[in-house]
Design an enzyme around this catalytic site. Structure first.
Site, PDB file in Angstrom:
ATOM      1  N   ASP A 144      43.035  72.448  42.600  1.00  0.00           N
ATOM      2  CA  ASP A 144      41.923  71.756  41.953  1.00  0.00           C
ATOM      3  C   ASP A 144      40.705  72.652  41.753  1.00  0.00           C
ATOM      4  O   ASP A 144      39.859  72.371  40.896  1.00  0.00           O
ATOM      5  CB  ASP A 144      41.530  70.531  42.784  1.00  0.00           C
ATOM      6  CG  ASP A 144      42.642  69.488  42.819  1.00  0.00           C
ATOM      7  OD1 ASP A 144      43.236  69.223  41.757  1.00  0.00           O
ATOM      8  OD2 ASP A 144      42.923  68.960  43.910  1.00  0.00           O
TER       9      ASP A 144
ATOM     10  N   GLY B 158      48.413  75.038  43.736  1.00  0.00           N
ATOM     11  CA  GLY B 158      47.528  75.407  44.834  1.00  0.00           C
ATOM     12  C   GLY B 158      47.893  74.696  46.120  1.00  0.00           C
ATOM     13  O   GLY B 158      48.953  74.088  46.252  1.00  0.00           O
ATOM     14  N   SER B 159      46.976  74.759  47.077  1.00  0.00           N
ATOM     15  CA  SER B 159      47.189  74.075  48.351  1.00  0.00           C
ATOM     16  C   SER B 159      46.574  72.683  48.349  1.00  0.00           C
ATOM     17  O   SER B 159      46.853  71.870  49.224  1.00  0.00           O
ATOM     18  CB  SER B 159      46.587  74.904  49.493  1.00  0.00           C
ATOM     19  OG  SER B 159      45.218  75.154  49.258  1.00  0.00           O
TER      20      SER B 159
END
Length: 548
Positions: free
Chosen positions: A200, A230-231
């Site tokens: 994000d 992403g994470s």
């Protein structure tokens, strides 16, 4: 997606053999219901693939060594739901050999290609849509999460975009705020939208780069898309939840299909004002306390992906912190809450039409369909006679076409000097909140406000939130909240946490946060901002996100 320049015959019917099929040809028809394939065997089964499950078609010719080298072929790509409610790739390759001339056969194949795209565009996707005649700008952060975004693009995304003949240009970011710099001076008229393959954080850069432009009010409405890399993938997960898509089975595929279809759904954005009079544009969340602490402090574990949140949650509960703050907000009552403009769809799979029993694609078309795995393409058995725009992310530099004129850039920089309050309807931070606001002051364990159902893949914070409901969902844990409740909340934020004692959720349209202690971690969309007073309000439906 492109349908070619051929006249569309509608509806279209014909009889063709599936590639390397023995026996009689199949009867196929394409109309507003999608693609109907009827086998001429003894059972005469009929399979319907919905228009909303198809993504594209490619026309091909046989290599010279084929016995029937005059034949043409068209392959229809789709991603229907299987019996386990997972999206499964289905590629049906039909042989056209009605004529002795390749050119005539190829003309027939092209008519089917045009009909496929007509079905997808008119009956598979609702309006509004992105401008399919333009290319997408795909931004990839190679360092996001586990650091595999570039490989994800090559192995999982590029092939699906190619099947839908989606035009695109790839740019790999080189440093922090690179995307911010690019979109501030981007010629938006060149592109149909911006797609983020990252967590994000990269979308946060994009939106705040758009906010810095002189034409920001129009720019923030530019179409955006998100593919998880992403994470923290809260927005991608929230969109899938809203659309009832099977996200966990294949998050990248589900999100990439949103880009291929390119329906534009309205999405709320939130505009912030900071203590130093700067503006921030947000699309996901704002908060402080234990969730923000876990998010930021677990960054050192980003290599393990989203598991880092659960690992760090244990440490934070054991060493609980509280933050003295004053929270003021404008409550949104259910009667005044805006409702979504798009009904949440019911997830259905393309069905076999048969009175006695309902069977899957795999049973009816077994050994007749072209099932390609991973990066395999039809060239393994046929020579394509059309080109698909495939770009290697590693080879793409920043192009001059991305940059607007210097004068425009200077005007954008001048409006970001901290004096611009355009877009706000709430009073400045140095003035009292309006009389219809409420205020609470406490030593908070947490105050966290989100605008979507999820703030990461497994954190289901606001079950009733929708992308365009016109409100933020604020959850607070006060000073009297027991540690047992906090632990239960963090270890199971699945919707049931709202029933825990001491957990309160409030719908708000505007919010002011005033820290009253020396230190704390305040985050917007997972990005750290100064621990100082700030306020925000919803810009209802001002964003546009690509969905099915």
């Amino acid at each position: 997606m492109e349908g070619g320049g051929h006249t569309i015959l509608w509806p279209l019917e014909g009889s063709f053999k599936l590639y390397k099929q023995r026996g009689e040809p199949c009867r196929i028809r394409i109309d507003e219901n999608g693609l109907t394939v009827t086998s001429d065997g003894s059972e005469g089964r009929t399979e319907v693939i919905k228009a909303s499950d198809m993504v594209g078609c490619v026309c091909m010719k046989a290599p010279p060594e084929e016995i029937k080298s005059h034949s043409a072929y068209f392959t229809i790509f789709s991603y229907p739901l299987n019996m386990k409610k997972k999206r499964k790739r289905l590629a049906l390759c039909f042989q056209v050999d009605h004529n002795d001339s390749f050119e005539e056969n190829y003309g027939i194949a092209c008519k089917w290609k045009a009909a496929v795209y007509h079905a997808v565009r008119k009956y598979g996707i609702t309006e509004p849509q992105i401008d399919h005649s333009k290319k997408l700008l795909i931004l990839i952060n190679p360092n996001s999460g586990p650091g595999k975004a570039r490989q994800v693009f090559r192995r999982q995304v590029a092939g699906v975009l190619g099947e839908g003949e989606v035009k695109y240009e790839v740019l790999v970011t080189e440093r922090a705020n690179h995307a911010h710099e690019i979109v501030r001076s981007l010629d938006l008229t060149t592109y149909s939208g911006i797609v983020i393959l990252s967590g994000d954080g990269l979308l946060y850069e994009v939106y705040n780069g758009l906010l810095q432009r002189s034409d920001w009010e129009e720019a923030i409405q530019f179409p955006v898309g998100i593919i998880p890399g992403g994470s923290g993938n809260g927005l991608a997960r929230s969109i899938a939840h809203w659309l009832s898509e099977p996200y966990h089975a294949n998050p990248v595929l589900v999100s990439t299909l949103n880009i291929v279809y390119g329906h534009l759904s309205p999405m709320d954005l939130v505009l912030f004002e900071t203590a130093d009079r700067k503006r921030i544009l947000s699309f996901l969340s704002v908060g402080f306390g234990i969730i923000s602490d876990i998010d930021i402090e677990s960054e050192r574990l980003r290599i393990i992906g989203e598991s880092r949140f659960a690992v760090w949650a244990v440490a934070r509960v054991a060493n609980l912190r509280k933050y003295h703050a004053r929270i003021s907000f404008k409550r949104v009552t259910p009667s005044h809450s805006t409702t979504t403009s798009r009904v949440k769809p019911v997830l259905e799979r393309s069905q076999t039409v048969q009175e006695e029993r309902r069977e899957s694609h795999e049973h009816i078309l077994k050994s007749r369909s072209v099932e390609l795995q991973g990066d395999e393409v039809c060239e393994s058995f046929l020579e394509q006679s059309c080109s698909v725009n495939m770009v290697d992310a590693q080879e793409l530099p920043v192009r001059n076409s991305l940059i607007r004129n210097e004068a425009g850039q200077q005007s954008e920089e001048s409006q970001s000097n901290g004096t611009d309050r355009s877009g706000f309807t709430i009073p400045p931070l140095d003035q009292p909140v309006p009389d219809d606001w409420e205020t609470m002051e406490d030593n908070f364990v947490m105050v966290y406000t989100c605008y979507h159902s999820h703030i990461s893949t497994d954190v289901f914070l606001a079950p009733d939130a929708r992308p365009d409901d016109g409100c933020m969902w604020m959850i607070s844990l006060g000073s009297t909240t027991p540690k047992s409740t906090i632990a239960r909340l963090l270890l199971g934020i699945d919707g049931s946490h709202l029933n825990l004692p001491g957990v309160e959720i409030i719908q708000v349209s505007a919010l002011r946060i005033e820290p009253l202690c020396a230190k704390g971690c305040l985050t917007v969309d997972g990005e750290v901002v100064p621990w100082a007073p700030m306020q925000c309000e919803v810009l209802a439906k001002r964003g546009r996100i690509m969905t099915r």
